[in-house]
Design a protein around this motif. Structure first.
Motif, PDB file in Angstrom:
ATOM      1  N   LEU A  22     -16.105  26.441  59.142  1.00  0.00           N
ATOM      2  CA  LEU A  22     -16.007  25.995  57.757  1.00  0.00           C
ATOM      3  C   LEU A  22     -15.972  27.190  56.805  1.00  0.00           C
ATOM      4  CD1 LEU A  22     -16.076  23.617  55.717  1.00  0.00           C
ATOM      5  CD2 LEU A  22     -18.576  23.762  55.804  1.00  0.00           C
ATOM      6  N   LEU A  23     -16.861  28.163  57.022  1.00  0.00           N
ATOM      7  CA  LEU A  23     -16.885  29.342  56.151  1.00  0.00           C
ATOM      8  C   LEU A  23     -15.621  30.177  56.296  1.00  0.00           C
ATOM      9  CD1 LEU A  23     -20.561  30.656  56.102  1.00  0.00           C
ATOM     10  CD2 LEU A  23     -19.388  29.191  54.469  1.00  0.00           C
ATOM     11  N   THR A  40     -21.828  36.922  55.724  1.00  0.00           N
ATOM     12  CA  THR A  40     -22.951  37.349  56.561  1.00  0.00           C
ATOM     13  C   THR A  40     -23.003  36.458  57.799  1.00  0.00           C
ATOM     14  OG1 THR A  40     -24.620  35.859  55.611  1.00  0.00           O
ATOM     15  CG2 THR A  40     -24.245  37.958  54.469  1.00  0.00           C
ATOM     16  N   GLY A  41     -23.789  36.857  58.789  1.00  0.00           N
ATOM     17  CA  GLY A  41     -23.931  35.984  59.948  1.00  0.00           C
ATOM     18  C   GLY A  41     -24.271  36.717  61.226  1.00  0.00           C
ATOM     19  N   GLY A  81     -19.906  44.616  45.631  1.00  0.00           N
ATOM     20  CA  GLY A  81     -19.083  44.243  44.481  1.00  0.00           C
ATOM     21  C   GLY A  81     -18.100  43.116  44.705  1.00  0.00           C
ATOM     22  N   VAL A  82     -18.281  42.335  45.766  1.00  0.00           N
ATOM     23  CA  VAL A  82     -17.374  41.216  46.012  1.00  0.00           C
ATOM     24  C   VAL A  82     -17.631  40.088  45.016  1.00  0.00           C
ATOM     25  CG1 VAL A  82     -17.072  41.712  48.472  1.00  0.00           C
ATOM     26  CG2 VAL A  82     -18.924  40.193  47.736  1.00  0.00           C
ATOM     27  N   HIS A  83     -16.663  39.189  44.909  1.00  0.00           N
ATOM     28  CA  HIS A  83     -16.781  38.045  44.006  1.00  0.00           C
ATOM     29  C   HIS A  83     -17.598  36.910  44.616  1.00  0.00           C
ATOM     30  CE1 HIS A  83     -12.725  39.712  42.595  1.00  0.00           C
ATOM     31  NE2 HIS A  83     -13.632  40.088  41.722  1.00  0.00           N
ATOM     32  N   VAL A  84     -17.488  36.754  45.957  1.00  0.00           N
ATOM     33  CA  VAL A  84     -18.144  35.639  46.634  1.00  0.00           C
ATOM     34  C   VAL A  84     -18.820  36.146  47.913  1.00  0.00           C
ATOM     35  CG1 VAL A  84     -17.808  33.382  47.755  1.00  0.00           C
ATOM     36  CG2 VAL A  84     -16.427  34.002  45.753  1.00  0.00           C
ATOM     37  N   VAL A  85     -20.041  35.686  48.128  1.00  0.00           N
ATOM     38  CA  VAL A  85     -20.741  35.955  49.385  1.00  0.00           C
ATOM     39  C   VAL A  85     -20.896  34.624  50.114  1.00  0.00           C
ATOM     40  CG1 VAL A  85     -22.862  36.780  50.485  1.00  0.00           C
ATOM     41  CG2 VAL A  85     -21.993  37.935  48.434  1.00  0.00           C
ATOM     42  N   LEU A  86     -20.377  34.573  51.343  1.00  0.00           N
ATOM     43  CA  LEU A  86     -20.497  33.396  52.196  1.00  0.00           C
ATOM     44  C   LEU A  86     -21.608  33.663  53.205  1.00  0.00           C
ATOM     45  CD1 LEU A  86     -16.699  32.671  52.841  1.00  0.00           C
ATOM     46  CD2 LEU A  86     -18.201  31.619  51.134  1.00  0.00           C
TER      47      LEU A  86
END
Length: 198
Positions: A22-23, A40-41, A81-86
């Motif tokens: 899904l991510l 992350t993961g 500096g990323v826009h989204v962290v999953l």
């Protein structure tokens, strides 16, 4: 797009319920819109490489390592500096795995230790902009390459959703149904792309 803090989308749920897939799908869609993403993961595998127990052998120590390593990885992703962290496995996920392991083994955790870990996991909840909780579908067979204990896998699912409900944590349930998956992806995209337009 300039953000002081990235959008954080986290997933939790029992093993082999499609969390990572899904991510990955959300990540691909976001990258297709020019949004920078970090994911992350792999906490259980990394913990096992250190000699820490996993699955039905989880302990307070392995749980604490997974929660704190997740926090550290999230901080590192934010600093990049990323826009989204999953976040592949929200902090609460480790707690559900521990509670399931204790029930599986017929053990109990010291009350103060349990409270300490619960508080540690709860410190991360306000940081999630969207929390997706996968739901076990026992009708879907697990990959034959995985030697999962079916009872433990079910216990993790029960403890995950019990924690979310008892703590009244806002989340979106994601089943194996393609429509449910598509809704989760759409909600994640809407959230991130609306923020990008600001």
């Amino acid at each position: 797009m300039t953000l002081n803090q990235p959008i954080r989308i986290a997933v939790l749920g029992t093993h082999s319920t499609g969390k990572t897939t899904l991510l990955k799908r959300i990540e691909m869609e976001l990258r297709g819109h020019g949004v920078t993403v970090a994911r992350t993961g792999r906490f259980a595998k990394r913990a096992a490489a250190l000699g820490l127990p996993k699955m039905q052998h989880h302990t307070a120590l392995s749980t604490e390592w997974i929660i704190t390593q997740g926090i550290a990885d999230e901080v590192a992703a934010t600093a990049s500096g990323v826009h989204v962290v999953l976040i592949d496995r929200a902090a609460l996920d480790a707690l559900a795995y521990l509670h399931a392991a204790l029930e599986f083994r017929g053990e109990q955790l010291n009350r103060l230790e349990n409270e300490r870990l619960r508080l540690l996991a709860s410190t991360q909840l306000p940081k999630y902009d969207l929390l997706l909780a996968t739901v076990l579908d026992p009708a879907i067979p697990v990959d034959v390459g995985h030697d999962y204990d079916a009872r433990y896998r079910t216990l993790v699912n029960v403890h995950t959703h019990d924690l979310l409900i008892s703590e009244q944590i806002p989340h979106q349930r994601v089943t194996s149904d393609p429509v449910s998956q598509a809704r989760a992806i759409e909600r994640a995209l809407d959230l991130c792309l609306q923020e990008a337009a600001v």
